[in-house]
Design an enzyme around this catalytic site. Structure first.
Site, PDB file in Angstrom:
ATOM      1  N   TYR A  69       0.635  -1.336   0.170  1.00 25.97           N
ATOM      2  CA  TYR A  69      -0.456   0.112   0.369  1.00 25.97           C
ATOM      3  C   TYR A  69       1.158   1.134  -0.171  1.00 25.97           C
ATOM      4  O   TYR A  69       1.593   1.666   0.492  1.00 25.97           O
ATOM      5  CB  TYR A  69      -0.902  -0.307   1.350  1.00 25.97           C
ATOM      6  CG  TYR A  69      -0.024   0.025   2.599  1.00 25.97           C
ATOM      7  CD1 TYR A  69       0.094   1.445   3.004  1.00 25.97           C
ATOM      8  CD2 TYR A  69       0.289  -0.907   3.328  1.00 25.97           C
ATOM      9  CE1 TYR A  69       0.688   1.575   4.341  1.00 25.97           C
ATOM     10  CE2 TYR A  69       1.032  -0.613   4.165  1.00 25.97           C
ATOM     11  CZ  TYR A  69       1.340   0.067   4.651  1.00 25.97           C
ATOM     12  OH  TYR A  69       2.352   0.622   6.014  1.00 25.97           O
ATOM     13  N   PHE A  79       1.703   9.558   3.622  1.00 20.75           N
ATOM     14  CA  PHE A  79       2.761   9.514   4.606  1.00 20.75           C
ATOM     15  C   PHE A  79       3.045   8.413   5.565  1.00 20.75           C
ATOM     16  O   PHE A  79       3.552   7.743   6.440  1.00 20.75           O
ATOM     17  CB  PHE A  79       1.177  10.208   5.984  1.00 20.75           C
ATOM     18  CG  PHE A  79       0.139   9.039   5.555  1.00 20.75           C
ATOM     19  CD1 PHE A  79      -0.349   7.713   6.062  1.00 20.75           C
ATOM     20  CD2 PHE A  79      -1.212   9.644   5.176  1.00 20.75           C
ATOM     21  CE1 PHE A  79      -1.050   7.097   6.352  1.00 20.75           C
ATOM     22  CE2 PHE A  79      -2.395   8.684   4.549  1.00 20.75           C
ATOM     23  CZ  PHE A  79      -2.018   7.057   5.615  1.00 20.75           C
ATOM     24  N   ASP A  80       2.817   7.241   4.712  1.00 15.29           N
ATOM     25  CA  ASP A  80       3.028   5.724   5.102  1.00 15.29           C
ATOM     26  C   ASP A  80       3.247   4.946   3.367  1.00 15.29           C
ATOM     27  O   ASP A  80       2.070   5.673   2.258  1.00 15.29           O
ATOM     28  CB  ASP A  80       2.566   4.759   5.895  1.00 15.29           C
ATOM     29  CG  ASP A  80       2.826   3.955   6.397  1.00 15.29           C
ATOM     30  OD1 ASP A  80       4.308   3.444   6.415  1.00 15.29           O
ATOM     31  OD2 ASP A  80       2.290   2.907   7.436  1.00 15.29           O
ATOM     32  N   ILE A 100      -8.109  -0.275   9.872  1.00 15.21           N
ATOM     33  CA  ILE A 100      -9.186   1.170   9.663  1.00 15.21           C
ATOM     34  C   ILE A 100      -9.695   0.630   9.349  1.00 15.21           C
ATOM     35  O   ILE A 100     -10.389  -0.457   8.512  1.00 15.21           O
ATOM     36  CB  ILE A 100      -8.888   1.915   9.453  1.00 15.21           C
ATOM     37  CG1 ILE A 100      -8.189   2.136   8.442  1.00 15.21           C
ATOM     38  CG2 ILE A 100      -7.205   3.112  10.557  1.00 15.21           C
ATOM     39  CD1 ILE A 100      -7.862   3.403   7.686  1.00 15.21           C
ATOM     40  N   TYR A 126      -9.124   7.358  11.399  1.00 15.39           N
ATOM     41  CA  TYR A 126      -9.374   7.802  12.717  1.00 15.39           C
ATOM     42  C   TYR A 126      -9.888   8.984  13.438  1.00 15.39           C
ATOM     43  O   TYR A 126      -9.451   8.971  14.490  1.00 15.39           O
ATOM     44  CB  TYR A 126      -7.269   7.873  13.006  1.00 15.39           C
ATOM     45  CG  TYR A 126      -6.444   6.771  12.270  1.00 15.39           C
ATOM     46  CD1 TYR A 126      -6.385   5.620  12.819  1.00 15.39           C
ATOM     47  CD2 TYR A 126      -5.937   7.103  10.808  1.00 15.39           C
ATOM     48  CE1 TYR A 126      -5.411   4.762  12.402  1.00 15.39           C
ATOM     49  CE2 TYR A 126      -5.037   6.050  10.600  1.00 15.39           C
ATOM     50  CZ  TYR A 126      -4.915   4.710  11.066  1.00 15.39           C
ATOM     51  OH  TYR A 126      -3.939   3.718   9.894  1.00 15.39           O
ATOM     52  N   PHE A 143      -5.339   5.584   0.416  1.00 20.15           N
ATOM     53  CA  PHE A 143      -4.521   4.526  -0.397  1.00 20.15           C
ATOM     54  C   PHE A 143      -4.831   3.862  -1.981  1.00 20.15           C
ATOM     55  O   PHE A 143      -6.439   3.304  -1.953  1.00 20.15           O
ATOM     56  CB  PHE A 143      -5.112   3.244   0.731  1.00 20.15           C
ATOM     57  CG  PHE A 143      -4.604   3.724   2.417  1.00 20.15           C
ATOM     58  CD1 PHE A 143      -3.562   3.709   2.947  1.00 20.15           C
ATOM     59  CD2 PHE A 143      -5.754   4.459   3.031  1.00 20.15           C
ATOM     60  CE1 PHE A 143      -3.182   3.794   3.882  1.00 20.15           C
ATOM     61  CE2 PHE A 143      -5.609   4.644   4.911  1.00 20.15           C
ATOM     62  CZ  PHE A 143      -4.325   4.280   5.352  1.00 20.15           C
TER      63      PHE A 143
END
Length: 151
Positions: A69, A79-80, A100, A126, A143
């Site tokens: 991902y 961010f990731d 999530i 979140y 994502f």
């Protein structure tokens, strides 16, 4: 000098193994999808875009899945990602609340080899929590996900 059968088999085996490793690399990691900037568009509902439909096993509730991902904020800031060197595909059991809610719903029904872009509203991400300095509270997330394996 003629190569021995053992040397030939070792070379063939190592080439085959190298090919298998390359096949396990996610397409989204090789050809990183372009970030979308949707700052003018409010993400209020889960939106699922099938970028590529897979042909393998289907991700169903209770199955353990592995995905690669790339996570971004709606302004396009990453961010990731699981695509960083040394990281493996992320593994979780679908429908068990280990991720999530937007992921539990967004990965459901994917088939191995498939790629999706998930537009996840804050309520299915979140919420009013900030899980890291890179993800502010009440953030909608995007994502790009590729399903690598269903167990």
């Amino acid at each position: 000098m003629k190569p021995t059968l053992t040397a030939t088999l070792l070379l063939a085996g190592s080439l085959l193994l190298a090919g298998c490793q390359a096949d396990k690399t996610a397409a989204i990691c090789k050809n990183k999808p372009e970030a979308l900037k949707t700052t003018n568009e409010a993400v209020t509902d889960l939106k699922i875009e099938d970028v590529k439909v897979g042909k393998g096993a289907e991700a169903l509730p209770g199955k353990t899945v592995k995905v690669h991902y790339i996570g971004r904020l709606v302004d396009g800031k990453e961010f990731d990602t699981s695509c960083q060197e040394g990281r493996e595909a992320f593994e979780f059991t679908l429908g068990q609340g280990q991720v999530i809610p937007g992921w539990d719903s967004g990965v459901l029904g994917m088939k191995v080899g498939g790629q999706r872009r998930l537009h996840i509203p804050a309520a299915l991400a979140y919420g009013d929590r900030s899980p890291s300095p890179d993800i502010p509270a009440n953030s909608a997330l995007i994502f790009d996900v590729e399903l690598m394996e269903v167990q």
